[in-house]
Design an enzyme around this catalytic site. Structure first.
Site, PDB file in Angstrom:
ATOM      1  N   ASP A 191       0.812  -1.197   0.000  1.00  0.00           N
ATOM      2  CA  ASP A 191       0.000   0.000   0.000  1.00  0.00           C
ATOM      3  C   ASP A 191       0.859   1.267   0.000  1.00  0.00           C
ATOM      4  OD1 ASP A 191      -2.558   1.210   0.196  1.00  0.00           O
ATOM      5  OD2 ASP A 191      -2.025   1.779   2.247  1.00  0.00           O
ATOM      6  N   LEU A 272      -8.358   6.214   1.424  1.00  0.00           N
ATOM      7  CA  LEU A 272      -8.467   7.289   0.444  1.00  0.00           C
ATOM      8  C   LEU A 272      -7.201   7.438  -0.376  1.00  0.00           C
ATOM      9  CD1 LEU A 272     -10.379   9.896   2.559  1.00  0.00           C
ATOM     10  CD2 LEU A 272     -11.179   8.738   0.521  1.00  0.00           C
ATOM     11  N   ARG A 273      -6.203   6.607  -0.046  1.00  0.00           N
ATOM     12  CA  ARG A 273      -4.948   6.731  -0.765  1.00  0.00           C
ATOM     13  C   ARG A 273      -5.148   6.480  -2.257  1.00  0.00           C
ATOM     14  NH1 ARG A 273       0.233   5.674   2.322  1.00  0.00           N
ATOM     15  NH2 ARG A 273      -1.125   4.914   3.952  1.00  0.00           N
ATOM     16  N   GLY A 274      -6.089   5.609  -2.591  1.00  0.00           N
ATOM     17  CA  GLY A 274      -6.357   5.301  -3.985  1.00  0.00           C
ATOM     18  C   GLY A 274      -6.773   6.528  -4.766  1.00  0.00           C
ATOM     19  N   THR A 277      -3.857   9.016  -5.122  1.00  0.00           N
ATOM     20  CA  THR A 277      -2.868   8.590  -6.101  1.00  0.00           C
ATOM     21  C   THR A 277      -3.408   8.732  -7.513  1.00  0.00           C
ATOM     22  OG1 THR A 277      -2.202   6.978  -4.472  1.00  0.00           O
ATOM     23  CG2 THR A 277      -1.261   6.759  -6.636  1.00  0.00           C
TER      24      THR A 277
END
Lengths: 334, 559
Positions: A191, A272-274, A277
């Site tokens: 991740d 929320l990293r998706g 990115t």
């Protein structure tokens, strides 16, 4: 040591090259993970990227590659030396490395000879503002992985040992490569990588022949080969610099933000990293191609590399996660 | 292939290595220690350039340099010592089959750096699965097996050193044509060799051969010999003419356009000759061995932390003060660190030695290793079970695999049917492989229950030795009807199954038996008893229920 194989001379592997260019434009993306078969040019591409990157400005002799005196940690010598241009640091993290080497530790030489307590910076300090490359990242010892996770998350290396209490900035782009047959990567580490790419041996005979031809030329007629391709590399470097300059002016419409959210929800990507990115890599791609705003087309192209490793892992899904992302992207973005 | 031919080819490879050590990287030799290998090593020593002998447990410091503790103490300043690999050298690695993945990775990086290092792997593996890591052997041009070569067959010898030197001087003058590149690349693809290192190495070999024969460009013989030497041991398939035809058109457009030339390179013919030449050298039984070769890879690469033998190494804990007692290892760096601040003070009172260490400074090294768990699945794939619920059993195993993945457990898969048991998947963490093997598991035949149990017991014992913590799950309908020797007969088969069960029980690992028959029979429960396993009869179970039951049953005694 001969010059590394030029980036532009790599045949095929477009996803891998795209991912690497995007991190060069937007270091905040959080690095690239390249997973794939043996002999597909994973290491070659990383070494080539190092040669491609534009130089950084830093204080001469600064152990953390600081650019301004106020960025230099208080334990560092010459906080206000001359400003020099240096190649972007690309630090190799070898397997079997000790914790001391990674975080830094008491400087034994000074401790023994002068009885002084001084800090000897480690690889994390050297990688600050640059790249940290881990080959065979899936074979890395667990306790080293823990260290890296913590630092990659906070951007700061904190050393509390042997009576030392030291902290220094450690912002770096993680680049990892590995062969999935030799073991999987812990989801937590997975991740942390912004983008992930799966590479395969090319199956097209013509493509294979072209690879061998170029590699052979690189090994036997090195000078001619390098002269030709280094010009191409320079063009990519210029494009990266231009994209970095153009990046802040790229507009992101609400529709695009909504698309990102819809896509990530549909895929069930954790956290929320998706989304972040996806937006950042989309913006970097738009800047690289000279567009004024992010479009759905940009999203569509970065979605597989930005999201495929963030899916809730279903180990029994026959279709790879890349396929799932592509399929859903088509559904959501039309 | 006869022993003397194998010897001749190995020496041929050795001469090429002498001509182009940098390009060809090295050689993987499979042979037990003995007079033949001794003779080979003697010839190896006549090659030019420095050679260093290393061993599979070599530390990074010894290989790549590090602090020289003795000199550091004596001189009172940090002294670095050079590693064995600091200078370009030909590294000779005996017992290569025992190479740890970390060393393999470091050596592979060293080879990739192309700084003039060569590597000779001396592989003494007894079992087929016991092989030098593929990450290394794949990077080396040659692979030879001298197991079958007798002392009297090892007659051929190397060309004179002067000839080799002359060939080396000619090497840079050898030119390759695009045809050569196309031919060898296409050929590698037809033998199912995915890695692109193989054609590159074959090109290098062809060039060295041409230099040896004093030719300006490699001819057909050189190409053929290079392909034989580099491709034969890498092949994963033998090209079929039917399916090869369409591929044939793509790789060779160039020769067709050149066909006006009087050049001997003609379209199809040399290519077919090449294939025949290489195919003739592919070791017999290759296809059966492929499975093993792949599993060896899986076993080696079980992920970090798996291959610890015993628990002497592991995650380091802070060192503690103590006295060396012969078993504990002194943490020299920590000891020095501890002594360092006191040096100026101690020097005032005592001798003028550079470093003064008091016993109270001594720190001992500590480490902790948590054993990784290994789940061994023995799946009954016999006709009776297949009729009943092989598919359901597969489903349960798949669910368990998913759980094992989440907990970073290792898994191994044994299937038994027909006349014996087969290790489908050696201990690995690679789910991809586990899934693939499971999906391809066919059903049918008798029920050699004892064989399946025995395979499980052997694997469990091996796993223990490697520091894993095995648990055993048997999925069967309990209708054993094939004995260990492959003969039929229900009574004898059941008797043997009970005997092997008792042996398994003596190993003392948590076990569970899942009865997959449509109607559970008392014999199966008895079997579970002699196995010391928990018995689960789940006549109408779905995969999720089996999986839940198994993890509950196996966890209880294991933790």
């Amino acid at each position: 040591m001969t010059a590394p194989y030029p980036f532009s001379a790599i045949v095929g592997q477009d996803q891998m090259k795209l991912a690497m260019i995007l991190t060069a434009i937007e270091p905040g993306l959080g690095g690239v993970l390249v997973f794939g078969d043996r002999g597909t040019g994973k290491s070659t591409a990383v070494r080539a990227l190092a040669a491609l990157l534009p130089p950084i400005r830093m204080i001469e002799g600064s152990p953390t590659n600081a650019e301004r005196p106020e960025d230099s940690p208080d334990w560092a010598p010459h906080p206000d030396g001359d400003i020099v241009e240096r190649p972007t640091p690309v630090v190799d993290l070898p397997l079997g490395v000790t914790e001391d080497r990674v975080t830094g530790a008491l400087d034994i030489e000074r401790a023994l000879t002068r009885g002084e307590k001084a800090f000897e910076p480690g690889l994390l300090a050297r990688a600050n503002r640059g790249y940290l490359y881990i080959d065979e990242v899936n074979l890395l010892e667990d306790h080293i992985v823990d260290l890296l996770l913590d630092v990659a998350q906070s951007g700061e290396n904190v050393v509390e040992r042997e009576g030392l209490s030291i902290r220094h900035p450690a912002r770096f782009v993680l680049v990892g490569s590995g062969n999935p047959e030799e073991g999987e990567l812990r989801p937590q580490l997975l991740d942390r990588f912004g983008l992930s790419v799966e590479v395969r041996s090319p199956t097209d005979i013509e493509e294979r022949i072209e690879i061998i031809r170029r590699r052979d030329a690189y090994e036997t007629e090195t000078d001619t080969f390098l002269t030709h391709w280094q010009a191409e590399d320079a063009a990519i470097r210029d494009a990266i610099l231009a994209a970095r300059a153009a990046k802040p002016d790229i507009t992101t419409s609400d529709d695009i933000l909504r698309d990102c959210a819809t896509l990530c929800t549909a895929l069930g990507a954790d956290g929320l990293r998706g989304e972040l990115t996806l937006i950042r890599s989309g913006r970097a791609l738009a800047a690289y191609e000279g567009a004024a705003a992010i479009t759905r087309d940009h999203l569509r192209r970065v979605a597989p590399i930005a999201l495929s490793h963030r899916l809730r892992r279903d180990p029994l899904d026959e279709a790879g996660s890349v396929t799932r992302v592509i399929r859903l992207t088509e559904d959501v973005l039309g | 292939m006869s022993g003397s031919a194998a010897w001749g080819r190995a020496l041929r490879a050795l001469s090429l290595l002498a001509i182009d050590p940098e390009g060809l990287r090295g050689l993987h030799l499979r042979a037990r220690a003995g007079p033949v290998r001794q003779r080979f090593e003697t010839l190896l020593a006549t090659l030019p350039g420095p050679a260093r002998r290393i061993h599979p447990d070599l530390s990074d410091t010894a290989l790549f340099g590090g602090a020289d503790v003795a000199a550091t103490l004596a001189q009172g300043r940090l002294v670095w010592q050079e590693g064995l690999a600091t200078q370009p050298a030909r590294l000779i690695l005996p017992m290569a089959e025992r190479t740890q993945p970390h060393l393999a990775a470091r050596l592979a990086q060293l080879l990739d750096r192309a700084a003039g290092h060569g590597l000779i792997l001396l592989d003494e593996g007894a079992e087929e699965a016991e092989r030098a890591p593929e990450a290394l052997s794949e990077r080396l041009a040659f692979g030879h097996d001298l197991e079958e070569t007798g002392w009297h067959q090892a007659q051929a010898t190397l060309p004179a050193p002067a000839d080799l030197d002359a060939a080396r001087a000619r090497l840079s003058g050898v030119r390759l044509s695009p045809d050569h590149i196309a031919t060898l690349t296409a050929l590698a693809a037809r033998f199912g060799i995915d890695s692109l290192r193989a054609p590159l190495l074959a090109l290098r070999a062809a060039r060295a051969l041409a230099a040896l024969e004093a030719r300006a460009t490699p001819n057909d013989d050189d190409l053929r010999e290079a392909a034989e030497l580099v491709f034969a041991h890498r092949a994963t398939q033998i090209p079929q003419d039917e399916e090869a035809e369409p591929q044939d058109d793509t790789p060779l457009p160039d020769p067709e356009t050149d066909s006006a030339d009087t050049d001997e390179m003609q379209d199809g013919i040399p290519d077919d000759m090449l294939i025949d030449a290489v195919a003739a050298l592919i070791p017999p039984g290759l296809m059966e061995r492929l499975q093993n070769a792949r599993s060896a890879r899986g076993m080696r690469g079980a992920g970090a932390g798996a291959r610890r033998k015993g628990n002497r190494r592991g995650r380091p804990l802070p060192s503690r003060p103590g006295k060396p007692d012969g078993r504990a290892r002194i943490d020299i760096v920590a000891t020095l660190r501890n002594a360092a601040p006191w040096q100026p003070l101690r020097r005032q009172g005592e001798s003028n030695a550079r470093v003064i260490i008091h016993p109270s400074d001594i720190r001992l090294r500590r480490s902790e290793t948590r054993s990784d768990r290994l789940l061994i699945f023995a799946v009954d794939a016999s006709g009776s079970a297949a009729m009943a619920r092989l598919a359901e059993a597969k489903g349960a195993v798949e669910l368990l695999l998913a759980q094992a993945y989440a907990r970073r457990d290792h898994v191994a898969l044994i299937a038994f049917r027909g006349t014996g048991a087969e290790l489908l998947l050696p201990p690995t963490r690679s789910l991809v492989q586990a899934k693939r093997r499971l999906a391809g598991l066919p059903g049918g035949g008798g029920t050699p229950l004892a064989a399946g149990l025995l395979a499980g017991a052997t694997l469990a014992a091996q796993a223990r030795e490697r520091g894993l913590d095995p648990a055993f799950a048997l999925l069967t309908d309990g209708r054993a009807n094939v004995a260990l020797d492959g003969s039929g007969g229900r009574a004898a088969a059941m008797q043997e199954a009970h005997e092997v069960s008792a042996y398994l029980r003596a190993l003392g690992l948590p076990a569970i038996l899942i009865d997959t028959s449509a109607r559970s029979a008392p014999e199966t429960a008895q079997l579970a008893q002699s196995l010391g396993a928990q018995y689960l009869a789940l006549p109408r179970a779905d995969a999720a229920r089996i999986s839940g039951a198994v993890s509950a049953a196996l966890d209880a005694p294991a933790r």
